[in-house]
Motif scaffolding. Structure first.
Motif, PDB file in Angstrom:
ATOM      1  N   PHE B 241      83.112 -79.863   2.220  1.00 13.92           N
ATOM      2  CA  PHE B 241      81.840 -80.375   1.704  1.00 13.92           C
ATOM      3  C   PHE B 241      81.918 -81.890   1.567  1.00 13.92           C
ATOM      4  CE2 PHE B 241      80.252 -76.275   0.471  1.00 13.92           C
ATOM      5  CZ  PHE B 241      81.383 -75.549   0.158  1.00 13.92           C
ATOM      6  N   ILE B 242      80.749 -82.519   1.655  1.00 18.49           N
ATOM      7  CA  ILE B 242      80.611 -83.938   1.288  1.00 18.49           C
ATOM      8  C   ILE B 242      79.645 -83.978   0.125  1.00 18.49           C
ATOM      9  CG2 ILE B 242      79.820 -86.199   2.007  1.00 18.49           C
ATOM     10  CD1 ILE B 242      80.426 -85.561   4.801  1.00 18.49           C
ATOM     11  N   VAL B 243      80.021 -84.643  -0.958  1.00 19.08           N
ATOM     12  CA  VAL B 243      79.122 -84.782  -2.103  1.00 19.08           C
ATOM     13  C   VAL B 243      78.780 -86.255  -2.254  1.00 19.08           C
ATOM     14  CG1 VAL B 243      78.885 -84.469  -4.559  1.00 19.08           C
ATOM     15  CG2 VAL B 243      80.148 -82.808  -3.240  1.00 19.08           C
ATOM     16  N   PRO B 256      74.004 -93.998   2.799  1.00 16.47           N
ATOM     17  CA  PRO B 256      73.486 -94.063   4.176  1.00 16.47           C
ATOM     18  C   PRO B 256      73.284 -92.656   4.726  1.00 16.47           C
ATOM     19  CG  PRO B 256      75.816 -94.564   4.153  1.00 16.47           C
ATOM     20  CD  PRO B 256      75.442 -94.329   2.741  1.00 16.47           C
ATOM     21  N   LEU B 257      72.158 -92.082   4.406  1.00 17.39           N
ATOM     22  CA  LEU B 257      71.966 -90.658   4.699  1.00 17.39           C
ATOM     23  C   LEU B 257      71.948 -90.309   6.187  1.00 17.39           C
ATOM     24  CD1 LEU B 257      71.748 -88.116   3.089  1.00 17.39           C
ATOM     25  CD2 LEU B 257      69.289 -88.271   3.218  1.00 17.39           C
ATOM     26  N   PRO B 258      71.278 -91.074   7.067  1.00 16.78           N
ATOM     27  CA  PRO B 258      71.292 -90.675   8.486  1.00 16.78           C
ATOM     28  C   PRO B 258      72.713 -90.648   9.057  1.00 16.78           C
ATOM     29  CG  PRO B 258      69.631 -92.336   8.098  1.00 16.78           C
ATOM     30  CD  PRO B 258      70.437 -92.238   6.847  1.00 16.78           C
ATOM     31  N   GLU B 259      73.513 -91.615   8.634  1.00 15.75           N
ATOM     32  CA  GLU B 259      74.901 -91.659   9.090  1.00 15.75           C
ATOM     33  C   GLU B 259      75.668 -90.429   8.601  1.00 15.75           C
ATOM     34  OE1 GLU B 259      76.046 -93.853  11.051  1.00 15.75           O
ATOM     35  OE2 GLU B 259      78.152 -93.277  10.938  1.00 15.75           O
ATOM     36  N   LEU B 260      75.383 -90.037   7.346  1.00 20.26           N
ATOM     37  CA  LEU B 260      76.062 -88.862   6.787  1.00 20.26           C
ATOM     38  C   LEU B 260      75.681 -87.604   7.547  1.00 20.26           C
ATOM     39  CD1 LEU B 260      75.784 -89.635   3.025  1.00 20.26           C
ATOM     40  CD2 LEU B 260      77.871 -89.100   4.205  1.00 20.26           C
ATOM     41  N   VAL B 261      74.406 -87.505   7.918  1.00 21.82           N
ATOM     42  CA  VAL B 261      73.983 -86.304   8.648  1.00 21.82           C
ATOM     43  C   VAL B 261      74.657 -86.263  10.009  1.00 21.82           C
ATOM     44  CG1 VAL B 261      71.990 -85.175   9.660  1.00 21.82           C
ATOM     45  CG2 VAL B 261      71.818 -86.119   7.401  1.00 21.82           C
ATOM     46  N   LEU B 263      77.619 -87.473  10.680  1.00 22.74           N
ATOM     47  CA  LEU B 263      79.004 -87.048  10.445  1.00 22.74           C
ATOM     48  C   LEU B 263      79.065 -85.565  10.133  1.00 22.74           C
ATOM     49  CD1 LEU B 263      80.397 -89.968   8.303  1.00 22.74           C
ATOM     50  CD2 LEU B 263      81.074 -89.342  10.597  1.00 22.74           C
ATOM     51  N   LYS B 264      78.043 -85.084   9.435  1.00 25.24           N
ATOM     52  CA  LYS B 264      78.015 -83.650   9.090  1.00 25.24           C
ATOM     53  C   LYS B 264      78.062 -82.802  10.340  1.00 25.24           C
ATOM     54  CE  LYS B 264      74.669 -80.210   8.087  1.00 25.24           C
ATOM     55  NZ  LYS B 264      73.706 -79.598   7.222  1.00 25.24           N
ATOM     56  N   TYR B 265      77.233 -83.157  11.329  1.00 21.12           N
ATOM     57  CA  TYR B 265      77.194 -82.320  12.530  1.00 21.12           C
ATOM     58  C   TYR B 265      78.384 -82.558  13.416  1.00 21.12           C
ATOM     59  CZ  TYR B 265      72.622 -80.604  11.316  1.00 21.12           C
ATOM     60  OH  TYR B 265      71.594 -79.980  10.672  1.00 21.12           O
ATOM     61  N   LYS B 266      78.982 -83.745  13.317  1.00 15.93           N
ATOM     62  CA  LYS B 266      80.123 -83.999  14.204  1.00 15.93           C
ATOM     63  C   LYS B 266      81.361 -83.268  13.701  1.00 15.93           C
ATOM     64  CE  LYS B 266      82.745 -87.811  16.159  1.00 15.93           C
ATOM     65  NZ  LYS B 266      83.047 -89.215  16.095  1.00 15.93           N
ATOM     66  N   TYR B 267      81.583 -83.267  12.368  1.00 13.29           N
ATOM     67  CA  TYR B 267      82.812 -82.694  11.833  1.00 13.29           C
ATOM     68  C   TYR B 267      82.604 -81.366  11.135  1.00 13.29           C
ATOM     69  CZ  TYR B 267      84.845 -87.197  12.848  1.00 13.29           C
ATOM     70  OH  TYR B 267      85.278 -88.312  13.484  1.00 13.29           O
ATOM     71  N   ASP B 301      72.254 -79.457   2.919  1.00 12.32           N
ATOM     72  CA  ASP B 301      72.486 -78.075   2.526  1.00 12.32           C
ATOM     73  C   ASP B 301      72.052 -77.802   1.096  1.00 12.32           C
ATOM     74  OD1 ASP B 301      75.040 -78.833   4.498  1.00 12.32           O
ATOM     75  OD2 ASP B 301      73.989 -76.982   4.910  1.00 12.32           O
ATOM     76  N   LEU B 302      72.252 -78.757   0.213  1.00  8.83           N
ATOM     77  CA  LEU B 302      71.851 -78.531  -1.168  1.00  8.83           C
ATOM     78  C   LEU B 302      71.414 -79.848  -1.766  1.00  8.83           C
ATOM     79  CD1 LEU B 302      72.145 -76.290  -3.498  1.00  8.83           C
ATOM     80  CD2 LEU B 302      73.982 -77.700  -4.258  1.00  8.83           C
ATOM     81  N   ILE B 303      70.233 -79.861  -2.380  1.00 11.53           N
ATOM     82  CA  ILE B 303      69.803 -81.053  -3.103  1.00 11.53           C
ATOM     83  C   ILE B 303      69.773 -80.685  -4.573  1.00 11.53           C
ATOM     84  CG2 ILE B 303      67.926 -82.651  -3.508  1.00 11.53           C
ATOM     85  CD1 ILE B 303      67.176 -82.434  -0.690  1.00 11.53           C
ATOM     86  N   SER B 304      70.411 -81.513  -5.381  1.00 11.36           N
ATOM     87  CA  SER B 304      70.459 -81.219  -6.811  1.00 11.36           C
ATOM     88  C   SER B 304      69.912 -82.441  -7.527  1.00 11.36           C
ATOM     89  CB  SER B 304      71.911 -80.954  -7.199  1.00 11.36           C
ATOM     90  OG  SER B 304      72.097 -81.196  -8.540  1.00 11.36           O
ATOM     91  N   ALA B 305      69.108 -82.240  -8.548  1.00 12.07           N
ATOM     92  CA  ALA B 305      68.577 -83.392  -9.279  1.00 12.07           C
ATOM     93  C   ALA B 305      68.368 -82.980 -10.714  1.00 12.07           C
ATOM     94  CB  ALA B 305      67.260 -83.861  -8.671  1.00 12.07           C
TER      95      ALA B 305
END
Lengths: 146, 473
Positions: B241-243, B256-261, B263-267, B301-305
C-alpha cells in the motif's frame, strides 16, 4: 466472521480440538469411514484396514499440516497466517496417541503382511513426524512456506 | 457366523506368533511411546524462555528503580497553561474573555455558525436526542447515518461510504483493516499522527519515503520489486500500500497525485488517500484533491477524510468501491466497537453537504482568500511561510532556529500572545513530540476561512509583522 469478541481467545483455532464432543465425533467418523470401506464387496478385510489407516492419515495430514492460517479474520493482525493448524494448537498429545493406536490395530488385522506393513508404516510416519516439537515451523525445501 | 469369528480369533493368535521381529519391536516402541505421552509428559511450549536462577532474580529485583508515576514537569509547560474559549469557535472567538478574529480554527467554509446547519441539528436533537448509546451493530444505526453515507458516496461519486464517529479513528481504523502482519506500506514522512497510529496498529512493514519525493518512493518500490522477483511465492501473498495525504496538515502542501497513480499501476500497489484537509477545500466542487488534479476517483482505492474541518461536524468517513468499503463494516475497529455518530451531528453534516452542493462558489472564494493570505504573509522578516497558495492552513516557521525546540516554541508563543492582545487569534501547531516519528519544526498555523474580510486579513498580517519585528531580531 468476527472472532475474539465474545470471549478473550484471539484465535479459536488453538482451542477447537479441546471442545466438547471433539473426541467422540472423531472416533465416530473414523468408525463410519471404516464401515463404508468394509461395505465395498470385493475388498478384503486387511486391505480395508490399511485403507482406513491411510485415508485417515492423509486427511489428518492435509488438515493439520498443509492448510495454513485461519478460515476467519482474527484481531491479531494475521499472526497465524503462515502457521499450520498443528502449529497453532497449544498441544495435541491425544491425537498422536490415537494415531499410534490406529496403527497398532491395523497391523493386527493385516496379519503382519510385509507389503501392508510398509505402506502402513510410511503412512504413519508422514503423520507422526510433523507433530514432533523439533519440527515446529520447519518447512522442508521451502514447500508450503507462504 | 461362528466360523467367521473363530477364524478371526485363531488366525489372529497365530499371526501374532508368526509375526516378523522388526514389526513386533516397532509396535512395542509405539506402545511405550503412547504410554509416555498419555501419562508422563508435561505440556510443552515450543518457545521456552530462558530460566533465571534465584540469585539472578534477586539481583534484578534489587537493581530495579521504579519510575515516578507522574514524571517531573516544569510549571510553565505550555500544556499546563491553556487558553480558555467561551462560546463557539466561529469567526469571532472569545479567548480568555477577549473577543478575537479567528485565524486558528479549521472552519474553512464557515459552516460552524451557519443557521441552516444549526436549525437542522436542533430539529434532529429534538427528534433523536443527543447520543446513540450503541455501536453500529447494536441498534446504533439510525436513518441519518445511512442517509449521510449515501449522500457522501454520491458527492464523491464512489460506490459506497462508511461513517466513523471520531475523525482521528477513521484512518487509524481503516489502515489496519486491510494491512496485516507481513504486508508492506509505503508512507510519506510528513504523515499526520492518526496515520502513524494506524500504521502502528497494522503491524506491517512500514517504509517511509521523503516528503513528496516521488523519486525516493520509486527507489523504494524498485527495491521491493527486486525482492519480489527473488521470491515470487512470498510476493504473491504480500499486500502493498501507499498512504498519502491530499493536503498535508503538517507541511501545508499537496501530494503529486497523478504521479502516484502512475506509480500505482507500474508497481501494482494500492493507494490510500487521506483527505481531511482537502475535502471541501480543493477542486471546483470541493470534492478534494482528485478533482483538483482531474484524477479519476476509481483510481484511488480508498479515500478517508474527517468531517471535523471543512464540514464542521464530528467524525470521519471512508469512501471507495463497495468491495473495499464493505470490508470495514466488520473489520474497522473504530466502526464496530465505538458508539456511532450522534444523529444531530450526522444531520448537521448532511446539511453542510447540501450547502456545499448548492453553492460551489464558496470554494473559489476560499481559494481566492487563501492566495490573498499567502501573498500577504510572504516576506515577513524572521518568519518563513510554508505551504502552497491554495492551502487554507499555512505554517509560519522561524527562519533561523535557535537549535532548541522549546525556546523556538516559546518565541512563537510570544508572537501568538502579542497577536492575541490585539484581538487576532492564532495558534502554535502542537505535536506529541515523543510519539511522532518525524516531528515537524515548530510553527504558527494560520488558517484561512471564507468569513474573513480583507480588513481582518490586513490587521492580522500587520500584527504578525509587528510581533516578528519585536521578538525576532
Amino acid at each position: 466472521m468476527n472472532v475474539g469478541t465474545a470471549h478473550s481467545e484471539v484465535n479459536p483455532n488453538t482451542r477447537v480440538m479441546n471442545s466438547r464432543g471433539m473426541w467422540l465425533s472423531y472416533t465416530l467418523s473414523i468408525g463410519l469411514l471404516h464401515h463404508i470401506l468394509l461395505s465395498i464387496p470385493f475388498v478384503s478385510v486387511p486391505v480395508v484396514w490399511t485403507l482406513t489407516n491411510m485415508i485417515h492419515n492423509l486427511c489428518m495430514y492435509l488438515l493439520l499440516h498443509t492448510v495454513k492460517g485461519t478460515p476467519f479474520q482474527t484481531p491479531d493482525q494475521g499472526k497465524a497466517r503462515l502457521l499450520t493448524h498443528w502449529e497453532q494448537m497449544d498441544y495435541g498429545v491425544q491425537f498422536t496417541a490415537s494415531q499410534r493406536v490406529s496403527y497398532l490395530l491395523t497391523s493386527f488385522y493385516t496379519k503382519y503382511d510385509r507389503v501392508h506393513f510398509v505402506v502402513n508404516t510410511v503412512s504413519l510416519l508422514t503423520v507422526l513426524i510433523p507433530k514432533l516439537p523439533q519440527l515446529h515451523g520447519v518447512r522442508i525445501f521451502g514447500i508450503n512456506k507462504y | 457366523m461362528a466360523a467367521g469369528q473363530q477364524w478371526v480369533l485363531v488366525e489372529m493368535v497365530q499371526a501374532f506368533y508368526e509375526a516378523p521381529a522388526y514389526h513386533l519391536i516397532l509396535e512395542g516402541i509405539l506402545i511405550l511411546w503412547i504410554v509416555r505421552l498419555l501419562f508422563f509428559s508435561k505440556t510443552y511450549k515450543p518457545h521456552e524462555t530462558y530460566k533465571l536462577t534465584e540469585k539472578e532474580k534477586e539481583d534484578l529485583i534489587e537493581e530495579w528503580q521504579p519510575e515516578p508515576l507522574v514524571p517531573p514537569v516544569s510549571k510553565d509547560h505550555p500544556s499546563l497553561n491553556y487558553d480558555v474559549v467561551t462560546g463557539p469557535p466561529s469567526h469571532k472567538i472569545i479567548i480568555n474573555g477577549k473577543e478575537c478574529t479567528n485565524f486558528a480554527s479549521f472552519n474553512f467554509l464557515g459552516l460552524l455558525d451557519s443557521d441552516r446547519v444549526k436549525d437542522k441539528a436542533l430539529a434532529s436533537l429534538k427528534k433523536y436526542g443527543v447520543g446513540t448509546c450503541g455501536p453500529r451493530g447494536f441498534y446504533g444505526t439510525f436513518d441519518v447515518h445511512l442517509e449521510l453515507e449515501s449522500r457522501l458516496a454520491k458527492f464523491m461519486r464512489t460506490e459506497e461510504a462508511i461513517i466513523y464517529s471520531y475523525g482521528f479513528a477513521t484512518i487509524a481504523s481503516a489502515i489496519p483493516a486491510y494491512s496485516k502482519r507481513g504486508d508492506i506500506i509505503f508512507v510519506d514522512e510528513a504523515a499526520c499522527f492518526s496515520i502513524q497510529k494506524g500504521l502502528q496498529a497494522s503491524r506491517s512493514f512500514i517504509k517511509y519515503f521523503k516528503h513528496n519525493d516521488m523519486e525516493d518512493l520509486e527507489r523504494l518500490l524498485k527495491e521491493q520489486e527486486l525482492e519480489d522477483q527473488k521470491n515470487p511465492r512470498k510476493a504473491r501473498v504480500t499486500r502493498k500500500f501507499i498512504v498519502v495525504e491530499g493536503l498535508y496538515i503538517n507541511t501545508a502542501d499537496v501530494c503529486p497525485l497523478p504521479e502516484l497513480v502512475r506509480l500505482k499501476y507500474k508497481y501494482k500497489v494500492r493507494i490510500f488517500l487521506e483527505e481531511s484537509m482537502s475535502f471541501g477545500v480543493l477542486g471546483e466542487h470541493g470534492k478534494g484533491v482528485t478533482e483538483h488534479f482531474g484524477v479519476n476517483i476509481d483510481d484511488i482505492d480508498l479515500i478517508s477524510a474527517n468531517m471535523e474541518n471543512a464540514v464542521a461536524s464530528i467524525g470521519g468517513f471512508c469512501c471507495g468501491r463497495s468491495f473495499v468499503i464493505d470490508h470495514q463494516r466488520l473489520s474497522g475497529q473504530g466502526y464496530c466497537f465505538s458508539a456511532s455518530l450522534p444523529p444531530m451531528l450526522a444531520a448537521a453534516a448532511i446539511e453542510a453537504l447540501s450547502i456545499m452542493e448548492e453553492d460551489p462558489e464558496i470554494f473559489s472564494v476560499l481559494k481566492r482568500r487563501c492566495s490573498q493570505v499567502h501573498q500577504a504573509l510572504q516576506g515577513i522578516p524572521g518568519l518563513k511561510l510554508v505551504g502552497v497558495p491554495f492551502s487554507p492552513a499555512l505554517h509560519l516557521q522561524l527562519e533561523r532556529s535557535s537549535g532548541c525546540r522549546s525556546s523556538d516554541l516559546q518565541l512563537l508563543r510570544s508572537i501568538v500572545d502579542h497577536c492575541l492582545d490585539r484581538h487576532v487569534a492564532l495558534t502554535v501547531a502542537r505535536y506529541l513530540e515523543k510519539e511522532e516519528r518525524f516531528v515537524p519544526p515548530p510553527s504558527i498555523r494560520v488558517v484561512v476561512t471564507v468569513e474573513q474580510t480583507d480588513e481582518d486579513i490586513q490587521k492580522a498580517v500587520s500584527c504578525i509583522r509587528e510581533a516578528a519585528s519585536i521578538f525576532l531580531r
